[in-house]
Write an enzyme that holds these catalytic residues in place. Structure first.
Site, short mmCIF file in Angstrom:
data_model
loop_
_atom_site.label_atom_id
_atom_site.label_comp_id
_atom_site.label_asym_id
_atom_site.label_seq_id
_atom_site.Cartn_x
_atom_site.Cartn_y
_atom_site.Cartn_z
N HIS A 178 -22.74 -3.15 8.09
CA HIS A 178 -24.15 -3.18 7.73
C HIS A 178 -24.93 -4.33 8.74
O HIS A 178 -24.41 -5.46 8.86
CB HIS A 178 -24.45 -3.35 6.27
CG HIS A 178 -23.92 -2.27 5.43
ND1 HIS A 178 -24.32 -1.19 5.35
CD2 HIS A 178 -23.02 -2.18 4.46
CE1 HIS A 178 -23.89 -0.11 4.47
NE2 HIS A 178 -22.90 -0.98 3.98
N ALA B 177 -17.20 2.18 5.36
CA ALA B 177 -16.82 1.78 7.01
C ALA B 177 -17.90 1.40 7.84
O ALA B 177 -17.63 1.63 8.89
CB ALA B 177 -15.83 2.65 7.30
N ARG C 153 -16.88 0.23 -6.38
CA ARG C 153 -17.57 -1.02 -5.82
C ARG C 153 -17.13 -2.03 -7.12
O ARG C 153 -17.22 -1.58 -8.23
CB ARG C 153 -18.87 -0.96 -5.86
CG ARG C 153 -19.33 0.13 -4.65
CD ARG C 153 -20.73 0.43 -4.85
NE ARG C 153 -21.27 1.46 -3.94
CZ ARG C 153 -21.32 2.90 -4.20
NH1 ARG C 153 -20.77 3.22 -5.45
NH2 ARG C 153 -21.80 3.63 -3.52
N CYS D 264 -5.48 19.13 9.13
CA CYS D 264 -4.25 19.65 8.20
C CYS D 264 -4.00 18.54 7.14
O CYS D 264 -3.30 18.97 6.13
CB CYS D 264 -3.17 20.23 8.83
SG CYS D 264 -1.74 19.13 9.05
N CYS E 180 2.27 14.06 14.67
CA CYS E 180 0.91 14.58 13.80
C CYS E 180 0.25 15.09 14.81
O CYS E 180 -0.25 14.68 15.99
CB CYS E 180 0.25 13.53 13.22
SG CYS E 180 -1.37 13.78 12.66
N CYS F 186 2.94 17.08 9.18
CA CYS F 186 3.60 15.82 9.75
C CYS F 186 4.26 15.19 8.44
O CYS F 186 5.18 14.49 8.80
CB CYS F 186 2.69 15.05 10.77
SG CYS F 186 1.29 14.28 9.58
N CYS G 62 -2.48 17.21 14.53
CA CYS G 62 -3.96 16.98 14.54
C CYS G 62 -4.38 15.79 15.20
O CYS G 62 -5.52 15.70 15.84
CB CYS G 62 -4.47 17.01 12.76
SG CYS G 62 -4.04 18.30 12.13
N LYS H 5 -27.49 1.52 -1.66
CA LYS H 5 -28.10 1.97 -0.27
C LYS H 5 -28.14 3.47 -0.19
O LYS H 5 -28.55 4.14 0.65
CB LYS H 5 -27.05 1.69 0.86
CG LYS H 5 -27.07 0.00 0.97
CD LYS H 5 -26.03 -0.52 2.03
CE LYS H 5 -25.57 -1.97 1.72
NZ LYS H 5 -24.88 -2.43 0.72
N THR I 25 -10.13 -1.00 -3.12
CA THR I 25 -11.77 -0.68 -2.43
C THR I 25 -11.77 -0.78 -0.76
O THR I 25 -12.41 0.02 -0.19
CB THR I 25 -12.63 -1.60 -3.23
OG1 THR I 25 -12.64 -1.47 -4.40
CG2 THR I 25 -14.10 -0.96 -2.46
C1 FAD Z 1 -18.26 3.52 -2.34
C2 FAD Z 1 -18.09 2.23 -1.51
C3 FAD Z 1 -18.84 1.91 -0.17
C4 FAD Z 1 -18.76 0.96 0.31
N1 FAD Z 1 -19.29 0.82 1.85
C5 FAD Z 1 -19.13 -0.29 2.37
C6 FAD Z 1 -19.83 -0.14 3.65
O1 FAD Z 1 -19.73 0.59 4.35
N2 FAD Z 1 -19.74 -1.54 4.25
C7 FAD Z 1 -19.42 -2.74 3.48
O2 FAD Z 1 -19.32 -3.74 4.27
N3 FAD Z 1 -18.81 -2.58 2.47
C8 FAD Z 1 -18.47 -1.45 1.84
N4 FAD Z 1 -18.16 -1.37 0.49
C9 FAD Z 1 -17.57 -2.60 -0.02
C10 FAD Z 1 -16.20 -3.08 0.38
O3 FAD Z 1 -15.28 -1.97 0.69
C11 FAD Z 1 -15.60 -3.95 -0.40
O4 FAD Z 1 -16.52 -5.17 -0.72
C12 FAD Z 1 -14.23 -4.74 0.05
O5 FAD Z 1 -13.40 -3.63 0.49
C13 FAD Z 1 -13.82 -5.64 -0.99
O6 FAD Z 1 -12.44 -6.13 -0.73
P1 FAD Z 1 -11.59 -7.06 -1.73
O7 FAD Z 1 -10.50 -7.56 -0.90
O8 FAD Z 1 -12.60 -7.90 -2.38
O9 FAD Z 1 -11.19 -6.04 -2.96
P2 FAD Z 1 -10.02 -4.89 -2.57
O10 FAD Z 1 -9.95 -4.15 -1.62
O11 FAD Z 1 -10.10 -4.06 -3.86
O12 FAD Z 1 -8.79 -5.72 -2.89
C14 FAD Z 1 -8.31 -6.25 -4.03
C15 FAD Z 1 -6.66 -6.27 -4.44
O13 FAD Z 1 -6.32 -7.04 -5.23
C16 FAD Z 1 -5.27 -6.52 -5.59
N5 FAD Z 1 -4.91 -6.81 -7.12
C17 FAD Z 1 -5.94 -6.53 -8.25
N6 FAD Z 1 -5.53 -6.89 -9.46
C18 FAD Z 1 -4.03 -7.52 -9.14
C19 FAD Z 1 -3.28 -8.34 -9.95
N7 FAD Z 1 -3.24 -8.45 -11.16
N8 FAD Z 1 -2.10 -8.90 -9.35
C20 FAD Z 1 -2.09 -8.68 -7.83
N9 FAD Z 1 -2.83 -7.94 -7.11
C21 FAD Z 1 -4.20 -7.41 -7.46
C22 FAD Z 1 -5.64 -4.97 -5.64
O14 FAD Z 1 -4.34 -4.27 -5.73
C23 FAD Z 1 -6.27 -5.02 -4.33
O15 FAD Z 1 -5.32 -4.52 -3.38
C24 FAD Z 1 -18.15 -0.19 -0.04
C25 FAD Z 1 -17.48 -0.01 -1.32
C26 FAD Z 1 -17.55 1.10 -1.94
C27 FAD Z 1 -16.56 1.33 -3.08
#
Ligand code: FAD
Length: 478
Positions: free
Chosen positions: A49, A46, A310, A436, A399, A441, A401, A249, A40
């Site tokens: 907030h 990005a 999410r 592109c 690249c 690239c 672009c 949001k 995610t």
């Molecule tokens: C549509 C959307 C909009 C958003 N907008 C915002 C925003 O504007 N601002 C903001 O603050 N937040 C935003 N968020 C939230 C934010 O992106 C997330 O809260 C954050 O990226 C979560 O990070 P994480 O490390 O917890 O999860 P992830 O980035 O999903 O990382 C989890 C990792 O665990 C690994 N994993 C899973 N299972 C296993 C396994 N069995 N073995 C080994 N590895 C495993 C996965 O491969 C992954 O790399 C948004 C989210 C979404 C979906």
């Protein structure tokens, strides 16, 4: 035997790893993907907030506001892009003013600084492309935009140079209790650790439920986006939100730190935790909803669309704690939006919990700063010429672009936790992120990867695993 194993190298796991590297601990991050920032954390709005919409008194509200406050200094320390551009929640109906007022009061209670309601005239002066229907808006000067890849990669790289080990292409399959802590059963061997940090994003419920009878459910809530070309990047200068509802949001329109315009996301609960495909229906929803607050969004300038998932926990709260029923198992679960913003604070909180368990000494050799990839396109002509004289690869544009040079791609591959795939290079340098979309690239970046990694072109992948880009080479045909 590790002291700490962290499941997941997203922004949460990487922030935890970096904060824990401040202690004398033997730490390992296990990640099923081939690189950091593959979940995610690579597909979101990005936005840093401000923190006005999370429920008063919630952990989400606390860590959002803390993370937002930490972001500016962290961006300087770790050299990633962050701009405090401010945000506006637009109200288009007089009868919704009370909701705007409620949001203002919630934000003040959460400790968000500088919030105020702006009336239509001031709003128009701030954002000329705001909808004709707009009556007022909540202005949050502390809102910001950042590079999500930059933040995630910088945290992980800094953890790595401070001694944290990363195991990629390693999927955790099971967790078993041992006398000294936990055993992680993976598809790449078994590992023992005293403490586990569960930062597995949409899969965090799976690991939580392996060790606890108090079950957790995380639903994948998909959000679709359009990304527009840089010619549209100045359509608005602040992040424009709609009034939030029960699905979050709403659809926003915002500039990005790289000068593009981002429009989205939708919010649709799906069963498939791998379902990052966009759909026609959801993209159409983005088109319709973005027009409510901002007029004439130049959607003809779309260069790509994408979707992120999410990790929506049913109670809509971050779960960060050592489980009393499973000592040494620390959840970092339910990290949905504002998880990116909160990540620096999440890292600190998890490090406090883990250091409370293991009572480690401080690491006197910890180095908190990190320098990112040198960007010739951001230099003066004189500086650029000097650099090219020393390193001619910085004079070879790969690249067109994004004006990314061979020197930048070489740095991306050679630095700690370096890129191993086309997407890895893309997230670190932006090669392939322009108009592109890598049409020009890709083959040139593949050649560099092949040369640097000493692999045949047919072994170069888009994103690890089986995602090879070509079948066979000229050499095979001869
Ligand atoms: C549509 C959307 C909009 C958003 N907008 C915002 C925003 O504007 N601002 C903001 O603050 N937040 C935003 N968020 C939230 C934010 O992106 C997330 O809260 C954050 O990226 C979560 O990070 P994480 O490390 O917890 O999860 P992830 O980035 O999903 O990382 C989890 C990792 O665990 C690994 N994993 C899973 N299972 C296993 C396994 N069995 N073995 C080994 N590895 C495993 C996965 O491969 C992954 O790399 C948004 C989210 C979404 C979906």
């Amino acid at each position: 035997m590790y002291d700490v194993m962290i499941i997941g190298a997203g922004v949460s796991g990487s922030a935890c790893a970096r904060e824990l590297a401040r202690y004398k601990l033997n730490i390992c991050v296990v990640e099923r993907a081939e690189d950091v920032c593959c979940g995610t954390s690579k597909a979101n709005s990005a936005i840093a907030h401000a923190g006005f919409d999370a429920d008063q008194g919630s952990l989400m509200a606390k860590l959002n506001v803390q993370g937002n406050k930490m972001m500016e200094e962290l961006s300087k320390e770790l050299d990633f892009e962050f701009i405090r551009n401010g945000s506006l929640v637009v109200c288009t109906r007089e009868e919704d003013r009370r909701n705007l007022q409620a949001l203002l009061e919630n934000g003040i209670a959460n400790g968000v600084e500088g919030l105020r309601i702006v009336e239509r005239e001031e709003l128009l002066a701030m954002e000329p492309n705001i909808s004709d229907e707009a009556v007022a808006a909540l202005y949050a000067p502390t809102g910001g935009i950042l590079c999500p890849f930059g933040l995630n990669i910088a945290l992980a790289e800094n953890a790595c140079v401070n001694g944290v080990e990363f195991k990629f292409d390693t999927e955790v399959l099971n967790i078993e209790k041992t006398d000294g802590g936990w055993k992680l059963v993976t598809d790449n061997g078994d590992y023992e650790t005293k403490v586990v940090v569960n930062a597995a994003g949409v899969y965090a419920d799976k690991f939580h439920n392996m060790v606890s009878n108090d079950k957790m459910t995380i639903v994948a809530r998909r959000g679709d986006y359009y990304l527009l070309d840089k010619t549209a990047g100045k359509h608005v200068s602040r992040t424009i939100f709609t009034l939030p509802n029960e699905f979050g949001k709403g659809v926003l329109v915002s500039p990005t730190v790289h000068g593009n315009l981002i429009v989205g996301p939708t919010a649709n609960d799906i069963d498939d935790k791998e379902g990052t495909n966009t759909t026609r229906a959801e993209l159409d929803e983005v088109t319709v909803k973005s027009a409510v607050n901002v007029k004439n969004v130049p959607l003809r300038q779309v260069i790509t669309s994408f979707a992120g998932l999410r990790a929506h926990e049913l109670g809509h709260e971050f779960h960060i704690r050592e489980l009393p029923e499973a000592p040494g198992f620390v959840d970092c679960a339910g990290i949905e939006s504002p998880g990116l913003t909160s990540s620096p604070a999440i890292g600190c909180m998890v490090a406090d919990i883990v250091s409370g368990i293991l009572k480690p000494e401080k690491n006197p050799d910890f180095v908190g700063s990190r320098k990112g990839i040198v960007r010739p396109s951001e230099m003066s002509l004189e500086e650029r010429n000097e650099l090219i004289k020393k390193e001619p690869a910085y004079g070879n544009i790969i690249c067109r672009c994004e004006m990314i040079t061979e020197g930048e791609i070489l740095d991306a591959i050679r630095r700690p936790l370096g890129a191993k795939s086309l997407d890895g290079v893309k997230r670190r340098t932006r090669a392939g992120m322009g108009r592109c979309q890598a049409g020009f690239c890709s083959p040139r970046t593949m050649e560099i990867l092949s040369r640097e990694l000493h692999i045949d072109m047919s072994q170069v992948t888009k994103s690890g695993g089986e995602s090879r880009l070509i079948v066979g080479t000229n050499k095979d045909r001869i």
